[in-house]
Structures are given as structure tokens and as C-alpha cells.
Design a protein around this motif. Structure first.
Motif, PDB file in Angstrom:
ATOM      1  N   ARG A 185      50.970  19.471  40.474  1.00  0.00           N
ATOM      2  CA  ARG A 185      51.406  20.310  41.594  1.00  0.00           C
ATOM      3  C   ARG A 185      50.212  20.757  42.432  1.00  0.00           C
ATOM      4  O   ARG A 185      49.156  21.092  41.908  1.00  0.00           O
ATOM      5  CB  ARG A 185      52.153  21.530  41.053  1.00  0.00           C
ATOM      6  CG  ARG A 185      52.995  22.247  42.096  1.00  0.00           C
ATOM      7  CD  ARG A 185      53.680  23.453  41.526  1.00  0.00           C
ATOM      8  NE  ARG A 185      54.326  23.185  40.259  1.00  0.00           N
ATOM      9  CZ  ARG A 185      55.008  24.096  39.574  1.00  0.00           C
ATOM     10  NH1 ARG A 185      55.118  25.323  40.041  1.00  0.00           N
ATOM     11  NH2 ARG A 185      55.570  23.799  38.430  1.00  0.00           N
ATOM     12  N   SER A 186      50.395  20.750  43.749  1.00  0.00           N
ATOM     13  CA  SER A 186      49.334  21.167  44.659  1.00  0.00           C
ATOM     14  C   SER A 186      49.957  21.918  45.827  1.00  0.00           C
ATOM     15  O   SER A 186      51.009  21.521  46.335  1.00  0.00           O
ATOM     16  CB  SER A 186      48.575  19.941  45.180  1.00  0.00           C
ATOM     17  OG  SER A 186      47.751  20.298  46.267  1.00  0.00           O
ATOM     18  N   PRO A 187      49.321  23.006  46.274  1.00  0.00           N
ATOM     19  CA  PRO A 187      49.870  23.727  47.433  1.00  0.00           C
ATOM     20  C   PRO A 187      49.735  22.945  48.729  1.00  0.00           C
ATOM     21  O   PRO A 187      50.351  23.293  49.733  1.00  0.00           O
ATOM     22  CB  PRO A 187      49.021  25.008  47.469  1.00  0.00           C
ATOM     23  CG  PRO A 187      47.742  24.642  46.786  1.00  0.00           C
ATOM     24  CD  PRO A 187      48.113  23.630  45.733  1.00  0.00           C
ATOM     25  N   ASP A 188      48.931  21.887  48.693  1.00  0.00           N
ATOM     26  CA  ASP A 188      48.646  21.139  49.921  1.00  0.00           C
ATOM     27  C   ASP A 188      49.595  19.975  50.179  1.00  0.00           C
ATOM     28  O   ASP A 188      49.567  19.378  51.254  1.00  0.00           O
ATOM     29  CB  ASP A 188      47.214  20.590  49.881  1.00  0.00           C
ATOM     30  CG  ASP A 188      46.182  21.692  49.698  1.00  0.00           C
ATOM     31  OD1 ASP A 188      46.391  22.778  50.270  1.00  0.00           O
ATOM     32  OD2 ASP A 188      45.199  21.466  48.974  1.00  0.00           O
ATOM     33  N   ARG A 189      50.410  19.623  49.194  1.00  0.00           N
ATOM     34  CA  ARG A 189      51.280  18.464  49.395  1.00  0.00           C
ATOM     35  C   ARG A 189      52.515  18.579  48.506  1.00  0.00           C
ATOM     36  O   ARG A 189      52.488  19.210  47.452  1.00  0.00           O
ATOM     37  CB  ARG A 189      50.529  17.166  49.092  1.00  0.00           C
ATOM     38  CG  ARG A 189      50.018  17.064  47.673  1.00  0.00           C
ATOM     39  CD  ARG A 189      49.304  15.745  47.426  1.00  0.00           C
ATOM     40  NE  ARG A 189      48.893  15.648  46.031  1.00  0.00           N
ATOM     41  CZ  ARG A 189      49.679  15.301  45.035  1.00  0.00           C
ATOM     42  NH1 ARG A 189      50.944  14.992  45.271  1.00  0.00           N
ATOM     43  NH2 ARG A 189      49.234  15.240  43.799  1.00  0.00           N
ATOM     44  N   PRO A 190      53.604  17.935  48.919  1.00  0.00           N
ATOM     45  CA  PRO A 190      54.825  17.976  48.107  1.00  0.00           C
ATOM     46  C   PRO A 190      54.731  17.051  46.897  1.00  0.00           C
ATOM     47  O   PRO A 190      53.920  16.117  46.858  1.00  0.00           O
ATOM     48  CB  PRO A 190      55.915  17.508  49.079  1.00  0.00           C
ATOM     49  CG  PRO A 190      55.184  16.726  50.118  1.00  0.00           C
ATOM     50  CD  PRO A 190      53.808  17.288  50.212  1.00  0.00           C
ATOM     51  N   LEU A 191      55.572  17.314  45.927  1.00  0.00           N
ATOM     52  CA  LEU A 191      55.657  16.480  44.732  1.00  0.00           C
ATOM     53  C   LEU A 191      56.616  15.312  44.961  1.00  0.00           C
ATOM     54  O   LEU A 191      57.583  15.417  45.711  1.00  0.00           O
ATOM     55  CB  LEU A 191      56.182  17.293  43.546  1.00  0.00           C
ATOM     56  CG  LEU A 191      55.213  18.222  42.806  1.00  0.00           C
ATOM     57  CD1 LEU A 191      55.994  19.146  41.884  1.00  0.00           C
ATOM     58  CD2 LEU A 191      54.202  17.421  42.008  1.00  0.00           C
ATOM     59  N   GLY A 231      71.890  21.631  54.810  1.00  0.00           N
ATOM     60  CA  GLY A 231      72.802  20.822  54.016  1.00  0.00           C
ATOM     61  C   GLY A 231      72.416  19.359  53.930  1.00  0.00           C
ATOM     62  O   GLY A 231      73.088  18.593  53.245  1.00  0.00           O
ATOM     63  N   VAL A 232      71.349  18.973  54.617  1.00  0.00           N
ATOM     64  CA  VAL A 232      70.888  17.584  54.595  1.00  0.00           C
ATOM     65  C   VAL A 232      69.540  17.538  53.874  1.00  0.00           C
ATOM     66  O   VAL A 232      68.628  18.299  54.214  1.00  0.00           O
ATOM     67  CB  VAL A 232      70.754  17.019  56.024  1.00  0.00           C
ATOM     68  CG1 VAL A 232      70.165  15.611  55.994  1.00  0.00           C
ATOM     69  CG2 VAL A 232      72.108  17.016  56.712  1.00  0.00           C
ATOM     70  N   PRO A 233      69.384  16.671  52.865  1.00  0.00           N
ATOM     71  CA  PRO A 233      68.109  16.608  52.152  1.00  0.00           C
ATOM     72  C   PRO A 233      66.952  16.254  53.075  1.00  0.00           C
ATOM     73  O   PRO A 233      67.095  15.412  53.966  1.00  0.00           O
ATOM     74  CB  PRO A 233      68.323  15.496  51.115  1.00  0.00           C
ATOM     75  CG  PRO A 233      69.771  15.214  51.101  1.00  0.00           C
ATOM     76  CD  PRO A 233      70.370  15.701  52.366  1.00  0.00           C
ATOM     77  N   ASP A 234      65.809  16.909  52.860  1.00  0.00           N
ATOM     78  CA  ASP A 234      64.624  16.656  53.667  1.00  0.00           C
ATOM     79  C   ASP A 234      63.653  15.797  52.869  1.00  0.00           C
ATOM     80  O   ASP A 234      63.052  16.245  51.897  1.00  0.00           O
ATOM     81  CB  ASP A 234      63.962  17.973  54.051  1.00  0.00           C
ATOM     82  CG  ASP A 234      62.821  17.788  55.044  1.00  0.00           C
ATOM     83  OD1 ASP A 234      62.514  16.621  55.377  1.00  0.00           O
ATOM     84  OD2 ASP A 234      62.248  18.804  55.488  1.00  0.00           O
ATOM     85  N   LEU A 235      63.491  14.538  53.285  1.00  0.00           N
ATOM     86  CA  LEU A 235      62.609  13.623  52.562  1.00  0.00           C
ATOM     87  C   LEU A 235      61.144  14.031  52.657  1.00  0.00           C
ATOM     88  O   LEU A 235      60.316  13.538  51.881  1.00  0.00           O
ATOM     89  CB  LEU A 235      62.767  12.189  53.089  1.00  0.00           C
ATOM     90  CG  LEU A 235      64.101  11.502  52.815  1.00  0.00           C
ATOM     91  CD1 LEU A 235      64.038  10.055  53.288  1.00  0.00           C
ATOM     92  CD2 LEU A 235      64.465  11.548  51.337  1.00  0.00           C
ATOM     93  N   ALA A 236      60.804  14.925  53.586  1.00  0.00           N
ATOM     94  CA  ALA A 236      59.426  15.376  53.693  1.00  0.00           C
ATOM     95  C   ALA A 236      59.080  16.437  52.653  1.00  0.00           C
ATOM     96  O   ALA A 236      57.914  16.775  52.485  1.00  0.00           O
ATOM     97  CB  ALA A 236      59.157  15.917  55.096  1.00  0.00           C
ATOM     98  N   ALA A 237      60.077  16.953  51.959  1.00  0.00           N
ATOM     99  CA  ALA A 237      59.860  18.000  50.954  1.00  0.00           C
ATOM    100  C   ALA A 237      59.708  17.376  49.571  1.00  0.00           C
ATOM    101  O   ALA A 237      59.916  16.177  49.370  1.00  0.00           O
ATOM    102  CB  ALA A 237      61.027  18.977  50.978  1.00  0.00           C
TER     103      ALA A 237
END
Length: 284
Positions: free
Chosen positions: A118-124, A224-230
Motif C-alpha cells: 500500500r502507498s499513499p501515492d498510488r492505488p492498489l 454507482g459506476v466503478p472507477d477503474l482509476a481507483a
């Protein structure tokens, strides 16, 4: 080129040879906490990226000359290197191609692996295999996850043993590039990745969400729509029957990969590659 050691193993019926060969079986792997890495690509990555876990490296003289970088790296790391005749290496494993390593198993806990990555700078980005039984498919997904920049892979439920020689070979060394968690029920995996901030996305042909549509709105997805950037954990089902309804119900969203041509479906490894690369692209 490093100096090639003298041949020390010439008897294919020696006790050491039998002990190494036995690691092709699950019971011996479990008993000794060790597994086989066969072939130059896997051994190269093991000695480069997991040398602390490598117990022994075995080579034939021709293989040592063909792959001096393996011998050099192993000797520089202070590993035990043994030169054997081709008959000895063949007796240890018919798939060794003259290069073999015995490696200690590493079984990270899910929470520990997530905390480490885990990193605060990027998503998992996590790949979860739910009761995937085919060794080649499991290995191919680990390799694809590594290539897509995923943080870890989880083999959940009754999935194949990740240290099965066919799985190890199919990863082409990626097994030593990212953590692989095994033996966790899917419901516990879902709970763990959610606690780490991941949306749980199930890949299934019956999904309500189209992967291409999600890419179009990544980073600005409506409610309600998944965010692929997260942060995301993708769940992939068994080769034969996919994800049963109870497993799909654990996910936050079920996503389908669009089929533009006449193909009936995509195989597991291909679908996983497409999904992981889509998330990887959106996250970056």
C-alpha cells in the motif's frame, strides 16, 4: 565468465537426487517447505529477486556456459551451487533444461502483503483467482498481473497449489516479482481487500458493466459506476464454470469484457490480462 565449478553430482540414483525429485509432489513440498524452480528463466529470476530463499542451484556444465549470468549471480549471492551431469539433472527433473533450483516457500499473510504494497501515492491493484484449478492458467495470470503492474495475486479457496511445478514454470519467473497469497477463503479475501480500500470487481460475461465503458469514464465515474482509476481487486473464476452466483454477490460490481467478434468467450488468462491492463492504464 565465472569459473565453472567441478562436477560434484554424477550418480542419478543418489539420495540428494531423489530428495530433489520428490519436491515435484505436493506432500514433499509441504513437509520440507521447499519447491522446485525448473529452467533458466525461472532460476534466473529466483537468484536475482529471491536469493535469500534459494537453498540450492543445480546446473550442468553446458548450461553453466550457456547461462553465465545465472552462475555469476548465484555465486555472488553466496548460494550453494552444484554442478551435475546431464543424467543427474534429468533425474531431478525432465523439465530442468540443465538448470534447477530448490527454493524455500514463502507464504505471506493477506493483511501483511496488502500493508507492504500500500502507498499513499498510488492505488492498489490486486488479482484474485477463485478456485482456479488449472496450473497453466494460474501461472499465466500471475505473469499477466506482474506485467500489468499489479501489487499482489491471491489464489483463493480451492485453487491449485502455487508451488506446483507447472504453475511455477508458467509464471516465467514472475512468481519472484510480486507477493502471492494462498489458502484464504474468498469471503475473507474480499473483506481484506475492501479494508485496504479496494473496490471488488468480478469479471464475468454476465456483468452489468462493460469494461470499455468503464475505461471511458475512468477518473470521473458517475455515482454507482466503478472507477477503474481507483484501487481495485479483480476476481476471476474457475476455467470451467466461472464465478458462481454467491461469489459474484460478494463483489461491488460485475464487469464484462466486450466481445466484438464471433468468439463465444475469452479464456481465463486472456480475460484477466485485459482487465488488469485496463485498470493499470486507468490508474496511471
Amino acid at each position: 565468465m565465472p569459473r565453472i565449478p567441478d562436477v560434484t553430482l554424477a550418480n542419478p540414483r543418489a539420495g540428494r537426487v531423489k530428495q530433489v525429485r520428490a519436491l515435484s509432489g505436493r506432500s514433499a513440498r509441504a513437509k520440507h517447505g521447499q519447491f522446485l524452480v525448473e529452467g533458466p528463466q525461472g532460476v534466473r529470476e529466483a537468484v536475482r529477486h529471491a536469493s535469500a530463499r534459494v537453498r540450492d542451484v543445480y546446473l550442468t556444465a553446458p548450461a553453466a556456459r550457456r547461462h553465465p549470468e545465472i552462475l555469476d549471480t548465484a555465486l555472488a549471492a553466496g548460494l550453494y551451487v552444484h554442478l551435475g551431469t546431464p543424467e543427474v539433472l534429468d533425474a531431478m527433473s525432465p523439465d530442468a533444461q540443465g538448470v534447477l533450483a530448490v527454493v524455500r516457500t514463502d507464504e505471506p499473510e493477506l493483511g501483511e502483503a496488502l500493508d507492504r504494497r500500500r502507498s499513499p501515492d498510488r492505488p492498489l491493484l490486486v488479482a484474485v483467482l477463485a478456485s482456479v484449478r488449472d496450473p497453466g492458467n494460474a501461472g499465466a495470470v500471475i505473469r499477466a498481473a506482474d506485467a500489468a503492474g499489479a501489487d499482489l495475486v491471491v489464489l483463493a479457496g480451492e485453487s491449485v497449489d502455487v508451488h506446483n511445478p507447472k504453475v511455477v514454470r508458467s509464471t516465467a519467473g514472475s512468481l519472484f516479482h510480486l507477493p502471492v497469497v494462498t489458502g484464504v477463503p474468498l469471503s475473507d479475501v474480499v473483506e481484506g481487500v475492501r479494508a485496504a480500500g479496494c473496490a471488488v470487481l468480478a469479471a464475468d460475461g454476465t456483468g452489468d458493466h462493460d469494461l470499455d465503458d468503464l475505461l471511458d469514464v475512468a477518473g470521473a465515474s458517475p455515482e454507482g459506476v466503478p472507477d477503474l482509476a481507483a484501487s481495485a481487486a479483480w476476481v476471476f473464476g474457475n476455467e470451467a464454470w466461472g464465478l458462481p452466483s454467491e461469489d459474484r454477490a460478494l463483489a461491488d460490481a460485475v464487469v464484462r469484457v466486450p466481445i466484438r467478434g464471433r468468439a463465444e468467450s475469452l479464456n481465463l488468462a486472456t480475460a484477466a490480462t485485459v482487465c488488469l491492463y485496463a485498470s493499470g492504464r486507468a490508474q496511471r
